[in-house]
Design a protein around this motif. Structure first.
Motif, PDB file in Angstrom:
ATOM      1  N   SER A 162       0.840  -1.207   0.000  1.00  0.00           N
ATOM      2  CA  SER A 162       0.000   0.000   0.000  1.00  0.00           C
ATOM      3  C   SER A 162       0.868   1.248   0.000  1.00  0.00           C
ATOM      4  O   SER A 162       2.016   1.231   0.420  1.00  0.00           O
ATOM      5  CB  SER A 162      -0.899   0.006   1.236  1.00  0.00           C
ATOM      6  N   GLY A 163       0.270   2.329  -0.486  1.00  0.00           N
ATOM      7  CA  GLY A 163       0.985   3.596  -0.543  1.00  0.00           C
ATOM      8  C   GLY A 163       1.112   4.073  -1.974  1.00  0.00           C
ATOM      9  O   GLY A 163       0.395   3.624  -2.865  1.00  0.00           O
ATOM     10  N   THR A 164       2.047   4.963  -2.200  1.00  0.00           N
ATOM     11  CA  THR A 164       2.222   5.605  -3.497  1.00  0.00           C
ATOM     12  C   THR A 164       3.349   4.951  -4.284  1.00  0.00           C
ATOM     13  O   THR A 164       4.411   4.658  -3.744  1.00  0.00           O
ATOM     14  CB  THR A 164       2.530   7.101  -3.306  1.00  0.00           C
ATOM     15  N   TRP A 165       3.069   4.742  -5.579  1.00  0.00           N
ATOM     16  CA  TRP A 165       4.051   4.229  -6.533  1.00  0.00           C
ATOM     17  C   TRP A 165       4.077   5.184  -7.722  1.00  0.00           C
ATOM     18  O   TRP A 165       3.024   5.594  -8.214  1.00  0.00           O
ATOM     19  CB  TRP A 165       3.670   2.832  -7.024  1.00  0.00           C
ATOM     20  N   TYR A 166       5.278   5.510  -8.194  1.00  0.00           N
ATOM     21  CA  TYR A 166       5.454   6.379  -9.348  1.00  0.00           C
ATOM     22  C   TYR A 166       5.850   5.539 -10.560  1.00  0.00           C
ATOM     23  O   TYR A 166       6.702   4.657 -10.464  1.00  0.00           O
ATOM     24  CB  TYR A 166       6.546   7.416  -9.085  1.00  0.00           C
ATOM     25  N   LEU A 201      -7.811  -2.289   2.236  1.00  0.00           N
ATOM     26  CA  LEU A 201      -9.153  -2.261   2.823  1.00  0.00           C
ATOM     27  C   LEU A 201      -9.305  -3.407   3.823  1.00  0.00           C
ATOM     28  O   LEU A 201      -8.567  -4.398   3.755  1.00  0.00           O
ATOM     29  CB  LEU A 201     -10.200  -2.366   1.710  1.00  0.00           C
ATOM     30  N   PRO A 202     -10.267  -3.324   4.732  1.00  0.00           N
ATOM     31  CA  PRO A 202     -10.438  -4.381   5.739  1.00  0.00           C
ATOM     32  C   PRO A 202     -10.697  -5.775   5.148  1.00  0.00           C
ATOM     33  O   PRO A 202     -10.396  -6.781   5.788  1.00  0.00           O
ATOM     34  CB  PRO A 202     -11.652  -3.905   6.549  1.00  0.00           C
ATOM     35  N   ASP A 203     -11.229  -5.848   3.941  1.00  0.00           N
ATOM     36  CA  ASP A 203     -11.541  -7.152   3.341  1.00  0.00           C
ATOM     37  C   ASP A 203     -10.389  -7.694   2.481  1.00  0.00           C
ATOM     38  O   ASP A 203     -10.580  -8.581   1.653  1.00  0.00           O
ATOM     39  CB  ASP A 203     -12.818  -7.066   2.514  1.00  0.00           C
TER      40      ASP A 203
END
Length: 183
Positions: free
Chosen positions: A41-45, A68-70
């Motif tokens: 998760s997070g940002t990828w360029y 997300l929780p699922d």
């Protein structure tokens, strides 16, 4: 009585349906063995990509993922456009292979996907991921789509060369890549 043209048409149809016109089967690329979605998760360029119609007017894209929780990922792709505008697409990435979390299916939220949800999901396979989760190579099993991405807008030349070599080893047409420079 059956005429010769009908025989030829039937033979051609049989060959097409039985795969007689296909070339030799090529095995798909090999995804990584394990992905921790929270770390992913997070940002990828975007460093480079193969040309594709849905990013045809995008300059350097950015992808933001949120777990997300699922165990799915919320996806926001954004880019400045060649005309000076800005595009954004939101979607959901669902895990297809829970053993590794490396094979996902992404569906973007737009009018077409709401009408034809089964036609609009796309494969998203994580093929190379460095242990520190700083660089990644993502592609599709048919090798039509490929992205080289990093947590930072640029990487040094040896890192980029390694990503490029790994994509090439997986059978992608790296000579067709559009390469970006975020500087």
């Amino acid at each position: 009585m059956v005429h010769r043209p009908i025989y030829l048409a039937l033979l051609l149809a049989l060959l097409l349906f039985n795969g007689g016109c296909r070339g030799p089967a090529v095995s798909p690329p090999v995804p990584v063995s394990s992905v921790e979605l929270e770390r992913y998760s997070g940002t990828w360029y975007e460093l480079a990509r193969l040309p594709m119609w849905f990013q045809r007017d995008c300059l350097q894209s950015r992808a933001d993922y949120q777990l997300l929780p699922d165990n799915r990922l919320a996806v926001v792709n954004s880019c400045p456009t060649k005309s000076g505008g800005f595009k954004q697409a939101t979607g959901i990435a669902s895990v297809v292979d829970p053993q590794s979390n490396a094979k996902l299916s992404v569906t973007f939220d737009n009018w077409f996907s709401r009408r034809f949800p089964r036609l609009t999901s796309g494969d998203y396979w994580i093929l190379v991921l460095d242990p520190a989760y700083q660089t990644v190579v993502v592609g599709t099993p048919d090798r039509k789509f490929l992205w080289l991405m990093a947590r930072t807008p640029t990487v040094d030349d040896p890192t980029f060369a390694a990503l490029l070599a790994q994509a090439r080893e997986q059978g992608f047409a790296t000579e067709k890549l559009i390469i970006f420079n975020w500087d």
